[in-house]
Design a protein around this motif. Structure first.
Motif, short mmCIF file in Angstrom:
data_model
loop_
_atom_site.label_atom_id
_atom_site.label_comp_id
_atom_site.label_asym_id
_atom_site.label_seq_id
_atom_site.Cartn_x
_atom_site.Cartn_y
_atom_site.Cartn_z
N MET A 191 -3.82 -0.88 -8.53
CA MET A 191 -3.98 -2.25 -8.00
C MET A 191 -4.38 -3.20 -9.13
SD MET A 191 -5.81 -1.42 -4.36
CE MET A 191 -6.03 -3.12 -3.87
N ILE B 185 -5.64 11.43 1.61
CA ILE B 185 -5.94 10.06 2.05
C ILE B 185 -5.31 9.80 3.42
CG2 ILE B 185 -5.44 7.63 1.56
CD1 ILE B 185 -5.87 8.29 -1.41
N VAL C 109 0.84 -1.20 0.00
CA VAL C 109 0.00 0.00 0.00
C VAL C 109 0.87 1.25 0.00
CG1 VAL C 109 -1.83 1.24 1.21
CG2 VAL C 109 -1.77 -1.26 1.25
N LEU D 278 0.75 4.08 -2.68
CA LEU D 278 0.49 5.47 -2.31
C LEU D 278 1.58 6.40 -2.82
CD1 LEU D 278 -0.86 5.35 1.38
CD2 LEU D 278 -2.06 6.09 -0.67
N LEU E 290 -8.58 7.76 -4.97
CA LEU E 290 -9.15 6.40 -4.89
C LEU E 290 -9.18 5.75 -6.28
CD1 LEU E 290 -12.09 7.10 -2.39
CD2 LEU E 290 -10.00 5.77 -1.94
N GLU E 291 -9.55 6.50 -7.27
CA GLU E 291 -9.59 5.95 -8.64
C GLU E 291 -8.19 5.53 -9.10
OE1 GLU E 291 -13.43 8.47 -10.42
OE2 GLU E 291 -11.38 9.16 -10.79
N GLN F 16 -9.72 13.38 -3.24
CA GLN F 16 -9.84 12.03 -2.68
C GLN F 16 -10.47 11.08 -3.70
OE1 GLN F 16 -12.09 12.17 0.95
NE2 GLN F 16 -14.03 11.72 -0.05
N ARG F 17 -11.40 11.58 -4.50
CA ARG F 17 -11.99 10.75 -5.54
C ARG F 17 -10.94 10.31 -6.55
NH1 ARG F 17 -17.14 10.12 -8.29
NH2 ARG F 17 -16.73 9.58 -10.45
N LEU G 138 -5.70 4.70 -7.17
CA LEU G 138 -5.29 3.52 -6.39
C LEU G 138 -5.89 2.24 -6.99
CD1 LEU G 138 -5.41 4.22 -2.53
CD2 LEU G 138 -3.50 3.35 -3.88
N ARG G 139 -7.14 2.33 -7.31
CA ARG G 139 -7.80 1.15 -7.88
C ARG G 139 -7.15 0.76 -9.19
NH1 ARG G 139 -12.78 0.53 -11.09
NH2 ARG G 139 -13.59 -1.57 -10.72
#
Lengths: 180, 247
Positions: free
Chosen positions: A174, A135, A120, A124, A167-168, A163-164, A170-171
């Motif tokens: 991943m 975050i 993570v 990040l 998160l996008e 933050q949106r 990060l996804r």
């Protein structure tokens, strides 16, 4: 352990036990935030944060939420100062093999890996600076959108957007990692 | 954000993202929280002392009040300075400011006394003129209408120097000897009176106008010289009339 309004009021009036409680509740979160951001000396910075915050308690406004915002505002500012200081004066040290992470992981990295959060952290680090800040403050500092906006000096809408996107991203990262 | 709530789920919901799609992200971010230790770091000696002593009362409010007091004082000094420079202070204060500035400062504030004189100069003039007229009457009673040439001279002189009251004599002019005693005195200023002063007037005889000439002191002659025509003319005419009435 959670800060109550009465504890914060007592701390404002100089109650030693209440001030100690404030430190015990908030210092671990500050330390976690500074560690997650990669501060060089997170424990020392945490001490500096509370050295700055405790004398300002009598003039504090906003109760427990205000105190949390103040503490993380100071913590974030101290972190930014450290980053700038490092950029101005990079520290040059002699090579020591035991600290060479290419062969021997550091104790901190080992601890993180043991916690299963190394991946993570790696993900990040690929995010933008502001997305990481948002975050980190929201997850480690338990700050709301509004409090995060205050700490970073931005509007709530801007924080929501950051933050949106974080998160996008990060996804996506991943998904890319799992696809390899 | 209070404990008991899940900030990660909150973030996903606030961002309008599907919680199911982001379940993996939520799990990954949850591991981040493992870097938060259970116990706070050991405080440094300085912080430990602060925690033991409790909150130190900040001095900020006192500094603020000092700053406000300084600002008010500076504003008052500035306002007083401006008022003093424009001579708008009450007279005692203005006098004090003038004295202080005279001794201490490289410049001087206006002196209220001088300004008062300057303002009241024209107002005092009629009184002065009256005094002079009285003197003229007094002297002229026994010496003929020509003595009253002075009032005429003052009337002619006054409008010329309204702002210089100091130039006026503060003591009564020394009575001059009557005209007949100095018949050969050179005619100055109002000396033209004999020809111009109301020749048709019933008492405007030569004696009155002669008195005008003869009575003039040298200083009066000088002032007459500034305005020879009118002053002498009026003086001559009036002296003639007055000498008639008195006679």
């Amino acid at each position: 352990m959670e800060l109550t309004e009465s504890t914060v009021e007592d701390a404002k009036s100089g109650n030693r036990d209440a001030v100690g409680m404030v430190y015990r509740v908030l210092a671990p979160k500050v330390l976690g935030y500074l560690r997650a951001r990669g501060a060089e000396d997170p424990e020392g910075l945490t001490n500096e944060v509370f050295l700055a915050v405790i004398p300002r308690l009598p003039s504090l406004e906003g109760g427990a939420a205000g105190l949390r915002t103040l503490v993380f505002s100071v913590a974030h500012a101290r972190y930014v100062d450290e980053i700038r200081r490092r950029a101005r004066r990079p520290v040059q040290t002699a090579y020591e093999q035991e600290y060479d992470e290419r062969t021997t992981p550091s104790a901190e990295v080992t601890a993180i890996e043991q916690n299963g959060s190394a991946q993570v952290f790696g993900l990040l680090s690929l995010l933008g600076e502001e997305q990481r800040s948002v975050i980190g403050l929201r997850i480690l500092g338990d700050l709301s959108l509004e409090q995060t906006a205050q700490v970073l000096g931005k509007t709530t809408g801007a924080i929501k957007q950051l933050q949106r996107r974080g998160l996008e991203n990060l996804r996506q990262l991943m998904t890319d990692r799992d696809g390899r | 954000m209070q404990e008991g709530r899940d900030p990660i789920r909150d973030m996903i919901a606030e961002s309008g993202l599907d919680a199911d799609d982001y379940a993996g992200v939520a799990d990954a971010l949850a591991t981040l929280r493992s870097v938060v230790p259970a116990d706070p770091p050991t405080p440094s000696a300085e912080l430990a002392a602060l925690l033991t002593a409790g909150t130190v009362v900040a001095l900020r409010p006192r500094r603020n009040s000092l700053a406000v007091a300084s600002g008010v004082t500076a504003a008052l000094v500035l306002a007083s300075g401006v008022a003093a420079a424009t001579n708008n202070l009450p007279d005692p204060l203005q006098r004090f400011a003038h004295d202080v500035s005279e001794k201490v400062l490289p410049f001087e504030f206006p002196d209220p006394d001088r300004h008062a004189q300057g303002r009241e100069g024209p107002v005092q003039l009629p009184e002065q003129a009256k005094n002079d007229t009285d003197q003229g009457k007094h002297v002229g009673k026994g010496e003929g209408g020509g003595k009253t040439a002075n009032p005429g001279s003052q009337e002619g002189k006054a409008p010329d120097k309204p702002g210089k009251p100091d130039a006026r004599p503060t003591t009564p002019p020394t009575p001059t000897p009557p005209a007949p005693d100095r018949p050969d005195k050179p005619v100055q200023g109002g000396g033209e009176d004999p020809g111009e002063g109301d020749p048709s007037g019933p008492g405007a005889g030569e004696q009155g106008d002669q008195g005008d000439q003869g009575e003039d002191s040298p200083s009066d002659a000088t002032t007459k010289g500034e305005d020879p025509g009118d002053g002498g003319n009026k003086g001559g005419g009036k002296s003639g009339d007055r000498s008639l009435r008195q006679g």
